[in-house]
Design a protein around this motif. Structure first.
Motif, short mmCIF file in Angstrom:
data_model
loop_
_atom_site.label_atom_id
_atom_site.label_comp_id
_atom_site.label_asym_id
_atom_site.label_seq_id
_atom_site.Cartn_x
_atom_site.Cartn_y
_atom_site.Cartn_z
N LYS A 1 -13.82 -6.67 24.73
CA LYS A 1 -13.03 -7.83 25.09
C LYS A 1 -11.53 -7.57 25.02
CE LYS A 1 -16.77 -10.30 25.57
NZ LYS A 1 -17.83 -9.55 24.90
N ASN A 2 -11.10 -6.58 24.25
CA ASN A 2 -9.67 -6.28 24.18
C ASN A 2 -9.24 -5.27 25.23
OD1 ASN A 2 -10.98 -4.09 22.92
ND2 ASN A 2 -9.15 -3.58 21.76
N ALA B 1 -8.75 -17.49 20.75
CA ALA B 1 -10.05 -16.97 21.16
C ALA B 1 -10.25 -17.22 22.65
CB ALA B 1 -11.17 -17.64 20.36
N THR C 1 -16.22 -19.80 28.92
CA THR C 1 -15.44 -18.60 28.62
C THR C 1 -14.21 -18.52 29.52
OG1 THR C 1 -16.23 -16.92 30.19
CG2 THR C 1 -17.70 -17.49 28.37
N TYR D 1 -7.30 -11.55 20.33
CA TYR D 1 -6.90 -12.84 20.89
C TYR D 1 -6.18 -13.73 19.88
CZ TYR D 1 -9.57 -11.45 24.90
OH TYR D 1 -10.01 -10.76 26.01
N TYR E 1 -12.89 -18.42 24.03
CA TYR E 1 -13.95 -19.40 24.24
C TYR E 1 -13.43 -20.81 24.01
CZ TYR E 1 -16.99 -15.33 24.03
OH TYR E 1 -17.57 -14.12 24.27
N TYR F 1 -13.17 -10.25 18.55
CA TYR F 1 -12.17 -10.99 19.32
C TYR F 1 -10.80 -11.03 18.64
CZ TYR F 1 -16.51 -12.37 21.54
OH TYR F 1 -17.72 -12.33 22.16
N ASN G 1 -17.43 -16.70 17.95
CA ASN G 1 -18.28 -16.89 19.12
C ASN G 1 -19.49 -17.67 18.63
OD1 ASN G 1 -19.78 -16.69 21.46
ND2 ASN G 1 -20.35 -14.56 21.16
#
Length: 409
Positions: free
Chosen positions: A254-255, A346, A391, A226, A348, A223, A192
């Protein structure tokens, strides 16, 4: 007369994402007819609801709290055994990474741990960060008086070692030379803001460097869910020797969608000791015992449900959804002629802004002309100038609409 902490007054401006939110709010107020059209792909907040198995666990835990026989008060500051054991069993053991339950410290999120971990290091410790960088690493050390003075003309702190992340090095820098004079390195992969990853060879180089030079790596793996490339490790403890040089921080945000529920954890191995032989695990345990009363029982039960068979299936589906959004944005930008990366391992996407524009200029351009919100690369550090982050955490419709508007420009 009392005096405030002068280190805070040396911080530049507002926290990055607070500043972005303020600009968007001002635009919406000035253009109310366009406010409802704004597509927000700036702040990395999830939008999918909690998985059904997680919701069931939350309800069951609430019912427990309503019964005197099963009520829970203060949680253990390091976390309940049922969650720490589940973390080791599912996140590390299958990958051959040695981690023990008493080395896992459950918290209210990776952001808090990323900011607080610096407290167990000496005040004269020199830190090193990737550039661009997640702002919390820098700001928390600046608040502790460890970053020196800020130069507004360069965007650099005087006492910090910056590791430029550029297109030439794939936004994943190699370890510095032996004269770096830094002993605390912050690494975040998948990264990130750039979305870059470090393959096994590169990450092993970092572990070898840290052990050779008596340094510590704070490894932000928020992350890791991902990662789709088999050559990319999910944990730094997959590397030989990492237990003597690395601290790993992870998140359920995020997961598993816990941004509004708050849950994370930090691993501090017993083998990690300072020059005097003091185990950093014991220092972190002391810090948490003094300053933290533990993550709520209800939330930890929800975290446990993430590791159930149903929870794993449901959260993988959510991650796949966001990765699908990332592909929509990444391919759409490339088709529109933008140079873009990230988005594969990721959530992003990191894109190069058009020639002649600054990253904040591009922010204003997208907001005013397309009502699309992203994050200017300059907000993540000097090396982020000329780049922009989007994002994948919105809806599929938002991802498609944002690409359509950007391509129309």
């Amino acid at each position: 007369m009392f005096r405030a902490n002068e280190a805070y007054s040396r911080l530049p401006g507002d926290y990055l994402f607070s500043g972005v939110a303020a600009r968007v709010a001002a635009y919406a107020e000035a253009h109310p007819e366009k406010a409802s059209r704004i597509v927000r792909l700036g702040i990395g907040d999830v939008t999918q609801p909690l998985a059904p198995s997680v919701v069931r666990a939350l309800h069951a835990a609430v019912d427990e709290m309503a019964d005197a026989r099963t009520f829970h008060g203060y949680a253990p500051e390091a976390g309940y055994g049922f969650l720490r054991e589940a973390i080791v069993r599912h996140d590390f053991a299958p990958r051959g990474a040695e981690v023990h339950p008493d080395e896992v410290f459950v918290s209210d999120g990776a952001k808090s741990d990323s900011a607080n971990i610096q407290e167990i290091f000496a005040s004269d410790t020199r830190i090193a960060v990737c550039d661009p960088v997640y702002p919390v690493y820098l700001d928390s050390n600046a608040m502790a008086g460890r970053a020196g003075t800020y130069d507004a003309s360069t965007g650099l702190w005087s006492d910090v070692l910056y590791l430029p992340c550029t297109a030439e090095n794939g936004f994943a820098p190699a370890p510095p030379g032996p004269d770096a004079r830094a002993s605390l390195f912050y690494l975040c992969f998948p990264n990130n803001p750039t979305g870059a990853v470090a393959d096994r060879r590169r990450l092993q180089q970092w572990v070898d460097y840290a052990n050779e030079h008596g340094a510590v790596i704070v490894y932000d793996a928020a992350y890791e869910a991902y990662i789709t490339d088999a050559s990319v490790p999910h944990s730094i403890y997959e590397c030989d020797g990492a237990r003597t040089c690395a601290i790993e921080i992870r998140s359920f945000s995020k997961n598993a969608g816990f941004t509004g529920t708050r849950l994370g954890y930090t691993v501090v191995p017993r083998d990690l000791k300072d020059a005097e032989g003091t185990p950093l695990r014991d220092l972190w345990a002391r810090r948490q015992g003094t300053k933290f009363n533990g993550a709520p029982y209800i939330v930890q039960r929800a975290g446990e449900a993430v590791y159930s068979e149903a929870g794993q299936r449901e959260t993988r589906e959510q991650v796949a959804y966001y990765l699908g959004n990332a592909q929509v944005v990444l391919e759409g930008l490339r088709q529109a002629g933008y140079e873009a990366s990230g988005g594969t391992n990721a959530p992003y996407i990191w894109l190069k802004v058009p020639d002649g524009m600054t990253s904040w200029g591009f922010f204003d351009h997208l907001l005013e002309e397309a009502q699309v919100v992203g994050t200017p690369g300059a907000g993540f550090g000097p090396a982020g100038e000329g780049y922009f982050r989007l994002t994948a955490f919105g809806s599929r419709e938002d991802a498609e609409e944002a690409v359509r508007r950007i391509r129309a420009l």
